[in-house]
Every structure is written in C-alpha cells, then in structure tokens.
Design a protein around this motif. Structure first.
Motif, PDB file in Angstrom:
ATOM      1  N   ALA A 101       0.714  -0.792  -0.251  1.00 40.03           N
ATOM      2  CA  ALA A 101      -0.321   0.022  -0.519  1.00 40.03           C
ATOM      3  C   ALA A 101       0.747   1.264   0.127  1.00 40.03           C
ATOM      4  N   ALA A 102       2.059   1.174   0.670  1.00 41.20           N
ATOM      5  CA  ALA A 102       2.875   2.740   1.033  1.00 41.20           C
ATOM      6  C   ALA A 102       3.804   2.893  -0.445  1.00 41.20           C
ATOM      7  N   GLY A 103       3.934   2.079  -1.047  1.00 40.94           N
ATOM      8  CA  GLY A 103       4.667   1.509  -2.286  1.00 40.94           C
ATOM      9  C   GLY A 103       3.813   2.651  -3.493  1.00 40.94           C
ATOM     10  N   TRP A 104       2.647   2.233  -3.463  1.00 37.67           N
ATOM     11  CA  TRP A 104       1.395   2.244  -4.472  1.00 37.67           C
ATOM     12  C   TRP A 104       1.404   4.233  -3.972  1.00 37.67           C
ATOM     13  N   LEU A 105       1.297   4.628  -3.118  1.00 38.53           N
ATOM     14  CA  LEU A 105       0.770   5.927  -2.431  1.00 38.53           C
ATOM     15  C   LEU A 105       2.534   6.828  -2.830  1.00 38.53           C
ATOM     16  N   VAL A 106       3.441   5.778  -2.911  1.00 43.59           N
ATOM     17  CA  VAL A 106       4.695   6.709  -3.057  1.00 43.59           C
ATOM     18  C   VAL A 106       5.028   6.545  -3.905  1.00 43.59           C
ATOM     19  N   ASP A 107       4.819   6.016  -5.106  1.00 42.15           N
ATOM     20  CA  ASP A 107       4.181   5.835  -6.942  1.00 42.15           C
ATOM     21  C   ASP A 107       3.649   6.628  -6.981  1.00 42.15           C
ATOM     22  N   GLU A 108       3.148   6.981  -6.585  1.00 39.66           N
ATOM     23  CA  GLU A 108       1.858   8.257  -6.633  1.00 39.66           C
ATOM     24  C   GLU A 108       2.503   9.656  -6.331  1.00 39.66           C
ATOM     25  N   LEU A 126      20.213   8.928 -11.094  1.00 38.86           N
ATOM     26  CA  LEU A 126      19.430   8.032 -10.901  1.00 38.86           C
ATOM     27  C   LEU A 126      18.640   7.431 -10.696  1.00 38.86           C
ATOM     28  N   ARG A 127      17.526   6.897 -10.723  1.00 35.38           N
ATOM     29  CA  ARG A 127      16.189   6.899 -10.321  1.00 35.38           C
ATOM     30  C   ARG A 127      15.999   4.918  -9.681  1.00 35.38           C
ATOM     31  N   VAL A 128      15.825   5.082  -8.547  1.00 28.83           N
ATOM     32  CA  VAL A 128      14.807   3.490  -7.912  1.00 28.83           C
ATOM     33  C   VAL A 128      13.429   3.893  -8.008  1.00 28.83           C
ATOM     34  N   SER A 129      13.034   2.482  -8.092  1.00 24.79           N
ATOM     35  CA  SER A 129      11.612   2.725  -8.234  1.00 24.79           C
ATOM     36  C   SER A 129      11.651   1.799  -6.915  1.00 24.79           C
ATOM     37  N   ASP A 130       9.983   1.962  -6.141  1.00 25.23           N
ATOM     38  CA  ASP A 130       9.230   0.862  -4.862  1.00 25.23           C
ATOM     39  C   ASP A 130       9.569  -0.718  -5.571  1.00 25.23           C
ATOM     40  N   LEU A 131       9.417  -0.744  -7.104  1.00 25.77           N
ATOM     41  CA  LEU A 131       9.356  -2.195  -7.936  1.00 25.77           C
ATOM     42  C   LEU A 131      10.391  -2.281  -8.034  1.00 25.77           C
ATOM     43  N   ASP A 132      11.546  -1.407  -8.345  1.00 30.71           N
ATOM     44  CA  ASP A 132      13.006  -1.689  -8.464  1.00 30.71           C
ATOM     45  C   ASP A 132      13.152  -2.294  -6.878  1.00 30.71           C
ATOM     46  N   TYR A 133      13.151  -1.757  -6.188  1.00 30.85           N
ATOM     47  CA  TYR A 133      13.698  -1.628  -5.026  1.00 30.85           C
ATOM     48  C   TYR A 133      12.932  -3.238  -4.850  1.00 30.85           C
ATOM     49  N   ALA A 183       7.935 -11.670   4.602  1.00 29.81           N
ATOM     50  CA  ALA A 183       7.064 -10.391   5.283  1.00 29.81           C
ATOM     51  C   ALA A 183       6.801  -9.528   4.767  1.00 29.81           C
ATOM     52  N   TYR A 184       7.664  -8.403   3.572  1.00 28.48           N
ATOM     53  CA  TYR A 184       7.802  -7.059   3.242  1.00 28.48           C
ATOM     54  C   TYR A 184       7.820  -7.574   1.399  1.00 28.48           C
ATOM     55  N   ALA A 185       9.147  -7.843   0.937  1.00 27.99           N
ATOM     56  CA  ALA A 185       8.857  -7.889  -0.494  1.00 27.99           C
ATOM     57  C   ALA A 185       8.103  -8.783  -1.308  1.00 27.99           C
ATOM     58  N   ARG A 186       8.121 -10.053  -0.913  1.00 27.24           N
ATOM     59  CA  ARG A 186       7.453 -11.103  -1.517  1.00 27.24           C
ATOM     60  C   ARG A 186       5.825  -9.977  -1.625  1.00 27.24           C
ATOM     61  N   PRO A 187       5.709 -10.016  -0.624  1.00 27.32           N
ATOM     62  CA  PRO A 187       4.473  -9.943  -0.627  1.00 27.32           C
ATOM     63  C   PRO A 187       3.711  -9.170  -1.239  1.00 27.32           C
ATOM     64  N   SER A 188       4.734  -7.888  -1.429  1.00 25.40           N
ATOM     65  CA  SER A 188       4.229  -6.370  -1.732  1.00 25.40           C
ATOM     66  C   SER A 188       3.982  -6.520  -3.345  1.00 25.40           C
ATOM     67  N   LEU A 189       5.433  -8.124  -3.225  1.00 28.13           N
ATOM     68  CA  LEU A 189       5.181  -8.276  -5.630  1.00 28.13           C
ATOM     69  C   LEU A 189       4.613  -9.144  -5.521  1.00 28.13           C
ATOM     70  N   THR A 190       3.951 -10.257  -4.866  1.00 31.94           N
ATOM     71  CA  THR A 190       2.037 -10.499  -4.792  1.00 31.94           C
ATOM     72  C   THR A 190       1.364  -9.774  -5.606  1.00 31.94           C
TER      73      THR A 190
END
Ligand SMILES: [Zn+2]
Length: 661
Positions: free
Chosen positions: A425-432, A446-453, A482-489
C-alpha cells in the motif's frame, strides 16, 4: 515497522491480464462503528527521566469474548526482551536490530510488583513465565496467571496491576537516548483469547507469543486512559486525544490521553521536540474529482466515502526541521489516499514522532494514532533531499493504521497481512506521490522505484521459506517474506485482476475485518468473492509455497514464412501470461498462455521477419524473478531494454549499499 528497505534506508540512514467478466462491488455493509471493548486499560505511569525508570499502576477490565470458561490469563511483558542475554529476543537478534547494535549497559526490564483481582484474590503467586514458541525457560516476555475462578463465557474480570520498568537504551523500537524517550511495548498487556472459529481455530484458546527479534503486534481492542507524569519541561506525545494536563506544584506535570477502538498505546517525551500542528482539513485536502474517481473505482456513492478532519501533530528534532514540510505533505497525502481507498481514518488525532539520530532504532514504528518516522540531517538538502525516506516511512507507518491498527491481524503468525500489505500500500502511494519511476530515490541521474527495490530481493535461491509462516520460524527470510515478497505478490494480483477489482478487494477486506482478527484464509475468501472467481490456487502458490515465477523466451526458429517461438516456464509457480510478438511492418500481436505446462510454442505463418518477443510485456507479473529473460530482440529494433537493465540494476545495488553507510 520497516523491514527490508529499512535495512537500507532507515537503519542504513544511521542510516495479466484481466480475465474477468466484471468485478463485484463487494458487500457494501458499513464497517462496525466501534471496536469491541475486550481489554480496557486505565493506567497511571510516572517517568523518572534520570534513572530511565517507569513506575506504573493499571486497572484492566478484560471481557471474555468466547463461549468458553477461561481459567487463566496471559500477559506480554515485552520490556523483558531487553533484560539479559538469555531472552529469546537477544538470542534471535544477537543484540542488534535493523543494523543498529544494542548499546552497552542498555538493558531494560519490566517487573510486575502486584497483580490482583480488584478487591480480591492476589494472583501474583501463581505467575509463571511461559515460552510456547521456543521453550526458552529464561525468557520472561510472556507471563501467565491462574484464576481462582474461571472467567465465564461473555463475563469479565477487573484486575489491579502494579509494575516497574527500566527502559532500554534505544536501539530497537523502544527506549531512550539522552532525554528522548519512546515508550512502546511498556506495560503488562493481556494477550488475545481467540474464540473458536477466529482465524480458523477449532477450539478457543490464547494466542500468546514471546517477544521476538521479528514481528511485534497482536492484541485486542479496548479503551485506553493513560495519565503520564514527568518533569514539566518535557513535551509529550501519545496515542489518542489529550484530555487533561495538570501542573503539580513540584515541577512535574501529568498529561492524560484517552482513546477508544485501539489495541495499543505508546508515548514519547523529550524537552527538545519542536511541535508543529496542522489540521487535515478533509474539505480542502480531497477534491471533488478525487471523491468521484474513488467512487467510480469502488462502485460506491461519493457520500459513502467522505473523510473527516484529523489533528496532526508532528514532533520534530530541531536539526531535521527542513524536512518538516515533507513529513506533513506525506501525512496529508496518506490520510487522504488511504482514507479514500480503505475507509475514513476514524480517529481525531495523529501524532508523528521524528526521532533523534541517536535513537533511529525507534523510528519507523506504528502504534494506534501514533507513528514514528525517521530521517537524518543530510537529507535536508540537495542532492540527498531526493532520497524519499521521510515520505516512504510516513506512508508505510500510516498504512499500518489500517493493516494491523484497525484490521488487527496476527503479526506473529502471519506477518504478511500486516507488513506485506502495508509495504504494498505504501509503495503504491509513494509511486503516486513522487513518481512510479523514482519512488525510492533520485540521485545523480539514477532513479530507483519501489518496484525496482522490492525486486532486488526476489531471486532464485531464496530457499524453502514462505510468506505464510510464523515470524520466529524464519532462518534468514523474514524481511523478504514479510515485506518484499508479499508486496510483489499483491502487485502481481493487481496486474491479474486490474486496478478496479483490486481496489474493491482491498476495500472489502478492510470493511469486513475492521476491528477484528482476520487470517490469510479470510483475505483469500474476500479476494475470491470480490473477483468473482476462486483465487485460492494463486494464493496457495504465492503465499504458501516457496515456488518462484519465471517465464522466459526460449528457442526461436524462422524459415520459409514460418516462425516458431518457444516460451518456457522455468519456475514452479504457474500463472496466466501474455506474450507480445512484433513482426516487421505488422502491429504488435498479443497472445495468452495459461502458463501451466513447462513450455509452449507459438507459431506464425508470416512472410515478415520477427523483430522481437516479450513475455508479460506490461511487466504485470512483478513476482517474476527475472525480467532479463522475458524479452528478446531478433531483428534490429529501437527498443532494446534487456542488456541495459542488468547493468542498471547493478548500479542500483551499488548505490543502495553505499547508502547503507
Ligand atoms: Zn511496517
């Protein structure tokens, strides 16, 4: 709490295809207006800031939510995690958390000095320490007392408890640094008695865990009234609304805070805080267009989505003041965006604590109506002011007001429902907020996005650990699972369902489970119901299996106006997949594959040469462990994304490790 990226950014900053007929709008039942009052606390606590000691008395009313007779009560005594080298927390963390080491002589503890039924039996002689998770008999973070009479079904018990506590030097979540105090997990707190049926339980029983290195929260809702007494010079912030402030004649002041519909209470004190208050004025912060867009997305009338005002109180470190506006902007955006997406933030106040760098381990924490952020002074100015830590941390910790704060999942047993959904949810909001291509940082071009991260951590060889697994049972994979994998899921699910259905899934999940205790299965059920099809196979593969997704372009043959392209499933996980083909002079052609077999072959009878192939061309399957093998350029073509990508990812990794100074 922040995890994976926290390692780089917080601690380091010390541093498919829509297959659907059409989404259901979900049940429009209004969420319950109030939480059950299972555990009400009335606490009086005194802080001795020189000795770093707390002296507290509390009255707890606990109501038995089940149809069982309950013979015992279980309590968390979490400050005992810091008691000695024998605690389970110490053994698991080896004395450091989020890269912040425990400080010398920084021990903390809590001792219960009285525990009795109000005007009745003394329960203290029956107190035992329990270690259901690891059998560590030296751990004192979980206590149990036997009652002379069981608490009847639906009945209640009033307890009087006295305790003293020594706060630890702040390196993990709670404690002090000089005259700064962040007081969390600080009082004897009753565990959760789960009635039969809750989270799939066959029979009622206590869900009570020791304090671990990873994961923190599971508690029942109630009403808190907390009176904090300390020297007058301190600025105090706490969960809830301040209902009284009384200066005593002796140089001390008592600050009283109250809040209902919450399951925890934290507070902070420092004479150095610079207090900044601002009202989240819903009428000004949310445009008519934003309401209309949300209403269309969710299939609800605008009137059902109205947000309320919130008194925002920011407690800043003086040397971070240039970042105050960034915190405030991120806060306003978070209250608006999450309120529109998941329902109105129901509390009147929100307090944001900016910890000093000496206590960065208390940053990035979530308590009801009270969050801790975290930054460092170098981020005040260019070029590091485009490292979006303040925004990310505020969005993340505020998202926890929903995921775990209101939707009170069990972080010990299913941390992804708490940290994973929050991370997504936070990744989605910070993307926005700052742009989907740069939502972590922009630095030197250089740009790093939440998705890259999030994707950096996702690769083959993560072993056999899964997303749904008790938090203390991980070897090294807690942060990833607990964090990255569920976010990607969840990003992948979003790609599979489409934005509108995904929005309705999340809204319905929050509304149905607000002020309750859902399990992963409850999430799967809501998602399947709203999507209108059984998503259980997707969740079993992604949440309850170590399987990875990896689709790749295989052999390509072209001769005599005949082209054959093999696409391979190199991971065990199966998901419907789109493949795009571009032949010279022809429009891009998209074909779909159910992704089940180990490979499939696409054939074409075109005279024109194949220019390129791209598997999952919109990169919706965020969980795919490698995008390097998704595309192949056959003939010369302007788009050649592939070779560039790996070099670029290496650079990203270098920059991130450099940031971990
Ligand atoms: Zn978190």
């Amino acid at each position: 709490m922040r995890g994976l990226r926290g390692r780089f950014l917080i601690a380091a900053l010390v541093a498919i295809q829509a297959l659907l007929a059409g989404p259901s709008a979900g049940h429009a039942d209004p969420p319950p207006a109030q939480a059950p009052r299972t555990a009400d606390y009335d606490i009086a606590v005194r802080l001795d800031p020189d000795a770093k000691l707390l002296d507290g008395r509390l009255r707890l009313t606990w109501r038995n939510p089940s149809t069982d007779s309950v013979p015992d009560l279980w309590f968390h005594l979490y400050l005992n995690a810091f008691r000695d080298r024998e605690s389970t927390f110490w053994r698991e963390s080896r004395g450091q958390l989020r890269d912040v080491p425990m400080l010398e002589n920084g021990w903390g503890r809590i001792d219960v000095t009285a525990l009795r039924i109000a005007n009745g039996a003394d329960l203290l002689p029956s107190l035992t320490f329990e270690a259901p998770d690891d059998g560590n008999r030296r751990d004192r973070t979980l206590a149990r007392v036997r009652l002379p009479q069981p608490v009847a079904p639906g009945g209640s018990v009033d307890l009087e408890i006295a305790f003293t506590a020594a706060l630890p030097k702040a390196y993990a979540r709670t404690g002090y640094a000089g005259d700064y105090f962040l007081v969390g997990q600080w009082f004897p707190k009753i565990a959760v008695y789960e009635p039969a049926g809750v989270r799939g339980r066959a029979a009622g029983g206590w869900s009570a865990h020791q304090f671990h290195a990873d994961s923190e929260f599971y508690a029942d809702f109630g009403y808190y009234r907390v009176a904090i007494t300390l020297p007058r010079r301190f600025v105090v912030g706490a969960t809830g609304v301040r209902t009284a402030r009384v200066d005593h004649g002796d140089g001390t002041t008592t600050h009283t805070y109250e809040q209902g519909d919450v399951h925890d209470f934290a507070w902070t004190a420092s004479p150095r805080f610079v207090e900044i208050t601002r009202r989240f004025d819903a009428a000004a912060e949310v445009s008519a267009q934003a309401y209309r867009d949300a209403a269309a997305r969710l299939g609800r009338p605008v009137e059902a989505l109205r947000l309320g005002d919130v008194e925002v109180r920011l407690l800043m470190q003086p040397d971070h003041l240039p970042q105050a506006e960034r915190y405030l902007r991120a806060t306003m955006r978070s209250i608006a965006a999450f309120g529109l997406a998941y329902g109105r933030y129901p509390y009147r106040t929100l307090t944001i604590v900016d910890p000093p760098e000496a206590a960065i381990g208390t940053g990035g924490m979530e308590y009801p109506t009270f969050i801790t952020a975290g930054t460092i002074a170098p981020l005040n100015t260019w070029p590091l002011n485009r490292v979006y830590t303040p925004e990310i941390v505020v969005a993340h910790e505020f998202a926890h007001q929903y995921f775990q704060g209101m939707v009170a999942s069990n972080e010990f047993e299913e941390a992804w429902l708490d940290e994973g959904i929050t991370e997504w949810a936070a990744g989605w909001l910070v993307d926005e907020m700052v742009g989907a291509d740069r939502s972590v940082l922009e630095l030197a071009g250089l740009r790093v996005s939440d998705l890259d991260y999030q994707r950096l951590a996702n690769h083959r060889g993560r072993g056999s650990e899964m997303i749904r697994q008790p938090s203390w049972s991980y070897d090294t994979g807690y942060a990833f699972n607990a964090y990255a994998r569920p976010s990607l899921t969840l990003r992948t699910l979003d790609g599979l369902l489409g934005r509108r259905t995904m929005a309705r899934v999340m809204r319905t999940y929050v509304e149905r489970w607000r002020y309750r205790h859902p399990s992963s299965d409850d999430f799967y059920r809501v998602a399947s119901e709203v999507a209108g099809r059984d998503l259980t196979p997707f969740f079993r593969q992604t949440i309850e299996s170590p399987a990875v997704i990896d689709y790749a372009v295989g052999e390509i043959t072209q001769e005599n106006a005949y082209t054959a392209v093999t696409v391979r499933r190199q991971g065990d996980l199966q998901i419907p997949i789109v493949v795009a083909f571009k032949f010279a002079g022809r429009p891009v052609e998209r074909r779909t594959w159910d992704g089940v077999a180990r490979w499939t072959r696409f054939t074409f009878s075109y005279a024109e040469p194949l220019e390129w192939v791209d598997v999952d061309p919109d990169r919706k399957v965020a969980l795919d462990v490698s995008w390097l093998n998704n595309g192949r350029v056959v003939a010369a073509d302007r788009r050649a994304p592939i070779a560039m990508t790996s070099r670029w990812l290496l650079t990203v990794q270098q920059v991130l490790s450099w940031l971990a100074f």
